[in-house]
Write a protein that holds these residues in place. Structure first.
Motif, mmCIF file in Angstrom:
data_model
loop_
_atom_site.group_PDB
_atom_site.id
_atom_site.type_symbol
_atom_site.label_atom_id
_atom_site.label_comp_id
_atom_site.label_asym_id
_atom_site.label_seq_id
_atom_site.Cartn_x
_atom_site.Cartn_y
_atom_site.Cartn_z
ATOM 1 N N ASN A 171 1.618 -10.818 -13.206
ATOM 2 C CA ASN A 171 1.490 -11.154 -11.783
ATOM 3 C C ASN A 171 0.032 -11.493 -11.421
ATOM 4 O O ASN A 171 -0.239 -12.434 -10.659
ATOM 5 N N THR A 172 -0.918 -10.682 -11.964
ATOM 6 C CA THR A 172 -2.348 -10.936 -11.688
ATOM 7 C C THR A 172 -2.777 -12.297 -12.244
ATOM 8 O O THR A 172 -3.427 -13.104 -11.556
ATOM 9 N N ALA A 173 -2.376 -12.549 -13.492
ATOM 10 C CA ALA A 173 -2.736 -13.828 -14.114
ATOM 11 C C ALA A 173 -2.121 -14.993 -13.370
ATOM 12 O O ALA A 173 -2.754 -16.040 -13.172
ATOM 13 N N GLN A 174 -0.884 -14.803 -12.945
ATOM 14 C CA GLN A 174 -0.219 -15.891 -12.215
ATOM 15 C C GLN A 174 -0.896 -16.148 -10.881
ATOM 16 O O GLN A 174 -1.056 -17.284 -10.440
ATOM 17 N N SER A 175 -1.299 -15.016 -10.238
ATOM 18 C CA SER A 175 -1.991 -15.163 -8.944
ATOM 19 C C SER A 175 -3.320 -15.910 -9.118
ATOM 20 O O SER A 175 -3.647 -16.819 -8.351
#
Length: 431
Positions: free
Chosen positions: A192-196
């Motif tokens: 989720n962090t990487a996607q954000s």
């Protein structure tokens, strides 16, 4: 003939100088009413003129053309300086725009590169999460098989001897499940962090791409403006070259015109001098003292030419009156120089009735000499001027009561006319 002493002459003279150009008929009327003087001789042809050449007005016109062209070049040079300044400004702006474009493109490239890295991180985190989900599923299935699918409490009642083994498996499965859940949770969080971050980087890259495109457009506009300025400068530079070429031609023409004018003037003066010398030679007496010779007493012949009419009573050839001819006529050619017979001061220079244009010199000691019939504009001295023996004071002409070019020469002592032939002979000069 009425005679006027030098003192009376100075008191009664009119302020009419040698430039006076009153008509000859007026002179004749004045002569008829007042003074009657000498007769004359046949006119001698005027000196030949030099060939045609550019006038001083032509030289001035050529100079004006060259000056006008030079002024145009100055204007264009000033315009070139302005255009050069404008070109420098636009080139500097293009450099600034190019730098901005390069910086914007670099920022966009870096954002794209970072976006790729973040996307790789997001893809790796997603793969870990997927593997964790699969592992958790496998653990759940294994746990199910181990318990036989029955209720754990029922299994313990039915087989109390196997409880320890079962509880061990249950604890182990619990630990594995916790580990799988932790891995899955961390993987999910990382994904989720990487996607954000990837999404943010994508937005930033898109914005930077817009800025890079705008910077590129600004650079193109700056380059176009700089090219237009360069074209304007080149156009004016070409114009300047054309004007300079025209100026060179005009200056060459001016130089040629000046040279032709100066050459023509030199030829004219030489021709006039030659004509005057020839006139003096042809008009010089054959038995008198040559012009230019100064006697030991300081006297010289006032002009060339043989005596055409002597001193004494005679019939005036113009008025036909029988009257005293108070001087001696020397038949020099028209335009021949007249020289001061001896040193003295100009007491009169101007129109003098039948004498025409007349110069009277006060030679001191009561002696005066007079020089009559000079042409309009021919007198070369002015009242009050001191002259030396042999100095030119005018030219031979035929104004007043005259029938042809000659010099009427008078000599007086105490205002009384003397015979110039005897007077000059006593002073070492033969007329």
């Amino acid at each position: 003939m009425i005679q006027i002493s030098p003192r009376r002459l100075r008191a009664r003279r009119r302020p009419v100088m040698s430039g006076d150009r009153r008509p000859v008929r007026l002179a004749l009327v004045v002569a008829a009413l007042s003074l009657v003087v000498t007769g004359g001789v046949m006119a001698v042809p005027a000196p030949a003129r030099a060939a045609d050449y550019p006038s001083w007005e032509d030289v001035q016109a050529a100079q004006g053309d060259a000056n006008a062209k030079a002024a145009e070049i100055v204007v264009v040079q000033g315009l070139l300086e302005q255009l050069q300044t404008d070109l420098d400004t636009k080139n500097a702006d293009a450099v600034t725009k190019g730098t901005a474009y390069e910086e914007a493109q670099t920022a966009y490239d870096q954002a794209e590169f970072k976006l790729g890295q973040l996307q790789d991180q997001a893809d790796a985190a997603d793969a870990v999460a997927a593997a964790s989900e699969e592992r958790a599923g496998q653990l759940a299935a294994q746990l199910g098989r181990s318990s036989g699918g029955n209720d754990i409490s029922s299994s313990l009642i039915a087989d109390p001897g196997d409880a320890g083994q079962l509880l061990y498996r249950i604890g182990a499965m619990s630990k594995l499940t916790e580990q799988a859940d932790g891995i899955y949770s961390q993987a999910t969080q990382d994904r989720n962090t990487a996607q954000s971050l990837s999404d943010q980087a994508d937005v930033a890259a898109a914005a930077l791409k817009v800025l890079a495109a705008e910077a590129e457009d600004a650079l193109a506009a700056a380059n176009e403006a700089a090219q237009a300025a360069a074209d304007a400068f080149d156009e004016q530079e070409t114009n300047r070259y054309a004007l300079e070429a025209q100026l060179a031609v005009l200056q060459s023409d001016l130089t040629t015109t000046k040279e032709e004018f100066e050459k023509g003037e030199a030829e004219r003066k030489a021709a006039e001098a030659a004509a005057a010398a020839e006139a003096a030679r042809l008009g010089s007496p054959t038995n008198g003292t040559p012009t230019g010779v100064v006697s030991s007493s300081g006297w010289t012949r006032p002009s060339g030419g043989n005596i055409s009419s002597g001193f004494g009573m005679r019939v005036n050839p113009v008025t036909h009156a029988y009257i005293l001819h108070a001087g001696t006529d020397l038949a020099a050619a028209c335009g021949t120089p007249i020289f001061a017979a001896t040193s003295g001061t100009v007491s009169y220079a101007g129109w003098y009735g039948g004498y025409g244009n007349f110069v009277l010199l006060d030679n001191g000691g009561g002696v005066t000499t007079g020089y009559g019939h000079q042409p309009n504009g021919g007198i070369t001295v002015s009242v009050g001027q001191h002259v030396e023996v042999g100095q030119q004071i005018g030219h031979v002409g035929s104004t007043g009561n005259s029938t042809g070019c000659h010099l009427h020469f008078e000599t007086r002592v105490g205002g009384t006319p003397q015979n110039p032939v005897d007077f000059m002979a006593q002073r070492g000069i033969r007329l």
